[in-house]
Design a protein around this motif. Structure first.
Motif, short mmCIF file in Angstrom:
data_model
loop_
_atom_site.label_atom_id
_atom_site.label_comp_id
_atom_site.label_asym_id
_atom_site.label_seq_id
_atom_site.Cartn_x
_atom_site.Cartn_y
_atom_site.Cartn_z
N HIS A 289 3.88 27.56 16.01
CA HIS A 289 2.89 27.67 17.08
C HIS A 289 1.50 27.71 16.41
CE1 HIS A 289 6.17 28.56 19.83
NE2 HIS A 289 6.57 29.52 19.02
N ASN B 45 6.02 38.55 25.77
CA ASN B 45 7.47 38.55 25.94
C ASN B 45 7.85 38.78 27.40
OD1 ASN B 45 10.21 38.63 24.67
ND2 ASN B 45 10.21 40.69 25.55
N SER C 267 2.02 32.44 19.12
CA SER C 267 1.72 33.20 17.90
C SER C 267 0.51 34.11 18.12
CB SER C 267 1.45 32.25 16.73
OG SER C 267 0.36 31.38 17.03
N GLY D 95 11.84 37.14 19.67
CA GLY D 95 12.23 35.97 18.90
C GLY D 95 11.32 34.77 19.06
N GLU D 96 10.65 34.62 20.20
CA GLU D 96 9.81 33.45 20.45
C GLU D 96 8.33 33.71 20.17
OE1 GLU D 96 10.92 30.40 21.30
OE2 GLU D 96 12.90 31.26 20.94
N ILE D 97 8.03 34.85 19.57
CA ILE D 97 6.63 35.20 19.29
C ILE D 97 6.48 35.44 17.80
CG2 ILE D 97 4.77 36.84 19.76
CD1 ILE D 97 6.26 37.42 22.44
N ASP D 98 5.61 34.68 17.17
CA ASP D 98 5.36 34.78 15.73
C ASP D 98 4.06 35.54 15.49
OD1 ASP D 98 7.62 33.16 15.23
OD2 ASP D 98 6.41 31.35 15.53
N PRO E 41 6.06 31.92 24.85
CA PRO E 41 6.19 31.82 23.39
C PRO E 41 4.82 31.54 22.76
CG PRO E 41 6.89 29.79 24.42
CD PRO E 41 6.59 30.74 25.55
#
Length: 369
Positions: free
Chosen positions: A191, A314, A321, A49-52, A319
């Motif tokens: 990000h 993760n 991108s 969820g925190e990685i784009d 976090p």
């Protein structure tokens, strides 16, 4: 013999050649002006969820691949260097996509084009080269395409474009390139400065451009190369030795080489990940399902590496991108990577890697049994 007349004739011929080159450059500039930046496509990995993740879609170029940029730069470089005249045959050694794009630009400026490609090159790519009025010469041994292109250029009085030597030289890495587009498009994202940029290496030109541009602008994004089986880039980077060679050519078209090419600079790369061919093909098919359209196997290589980096971020609770590329469309590989019989004939078993990707969707862990 009138020496003055000879000198005047030479001057007139050179002026005519330069006038033609000026017109050819104007045609190429017009082609570029008609285009726009390639899209930056968000690619969802819900388990992180925190990685784009974003994919820059290079398949949207007029010739359908990342190599469109390189081909344009190579033609501009050759024209400005005085290497191409109105009747100069252009010869290139390629696994296919660069030749497709170069055939397109050769037709724009009205010069003949011949591609020397491995016999294993997909028929779809050969058809595209010929659609743009190019000719193909098939080499039985893919490690000999450069030697054969050099021989053919000498025999025809042509110019060997030599993407593997000139990719980094021809590309303007300070501005007006894929890296500038990428970082500009990320500006308003959650990000904006990617933790990682993930690309493959064929000539090494794209990775070199991204690395130099990032350093020039003080960006601390790290660069990962994903390297297929049979390629020399991984060992060249690991050992910082650009003389390393391998004997088995890459089966992932467009990336991987049996030698470390002159446009690849190991010290500019932060990490190189080796990717099994079966993983590349499985990831190609998996990401095609996610996107709703087919992509090529080198995009699968990118995705396999991207997932590994996302998993690492993760695990470290970092976090941020990651940006990678859609290199070309899957329509070029209907008879090869999307053909189960072809995979069997070439000893590529994607089942374990497909299963690993399915488990990854549920668990966020990419592991192959």
């Amino acid at each position: 013999m009138d020496t003055k007349l000879d000198i005047r004739s030479d001057i007139a011929a050179e002026q005519s050649r330069r006038a033609w080159a000026t017109s050819a450059l104007e045609l190429i500039r017009a082609e570029k002006t008609r285009g726009t930046h390639t899209p930056l496509v968000p690619f969802s990995l819900p388990v992180f969820g925190e990685i784009d993740v974003y994919l820059k879609d290079e398949s949207s170029h007029p010739t359908g691949s990342l190599k469109h940029r390189l081909a344009r730069s190579l033609f501009v470089h050759a024209l400005c260097s005085g290497d191409i005249g109105p009747d100069t045959p252009i010869i290139e050694a390629s696994s296919g996509s660069t030749a497709v794009s170069e055939a397109y630009f050769a037709r724009i400026i009205g010069v003949p084009f011949i591609a020397v490609v491995p016999r294993t090159t997909s028929q779809e790519k050969i058809d595209l080269i010929e659609r743009y009025d190019g000719q193909c010469r098939l080499a039985e041994d893919s490690t000999q395409v450069v030697t054969e292109a050099q021989r053919l250029a000498a025999a025809r009085g042509g110019y060997f474009m030599d993407q593997f030597t000139f990719a980094a030289q021809a590309t303007n890495w300070r501005c007006d390139n894929i890296a500038e587009e990428l970082f500009e498009q990320m500006r308003n994202e959650p990000h904006p400065l990617p933790q990682w940029v993930v690309v493959g290496a064929g000539t090494g030109g794209t990775s070199t451009t991204i690395a130099r541009f990032a350093r020039y602008n003080g960006f601390h994004s790290r660069l990962t190369i994903v390297d297929p089986e049979g390629s020399a880039f991984y060992d060249g980077w690991r050992m910082k030795d650009t003389t390393i060679t391998t004997t088995t050519p890459s089966r992932i078209e467009g990336i991987g080489r049996t030698r470390v090419e002159p446009s690849f600079f190991p010290h500019l790369v932060d990490e190189v990940l080796q990717v099994p061919d079966a993983a590349s093909v499985a990831a190609m098919r998996w990401v095609s399902e996610q996107l709703g359209r087919r992509v090529g196997a080198s995009t699968g290589t990118n995705i396999w590496g991207t997932i590994q980096l996302a998993q690492r971020m993760n695990q470290d609770a970092t976090p941020g991108s990651i940006v990678s590329l859609i290199c070309d469309a899957g329509s070029r590989y209907t008879s090869t990577y999307y053909n189960d019989a072809w995979l069997t004939d070439n000893g590529i078993n994607i089942a374990p890697y497909t299963a690993a990707l399915r488990r990854f969707e549920r668990t966020g862990t990419l592991a192959v049994d």
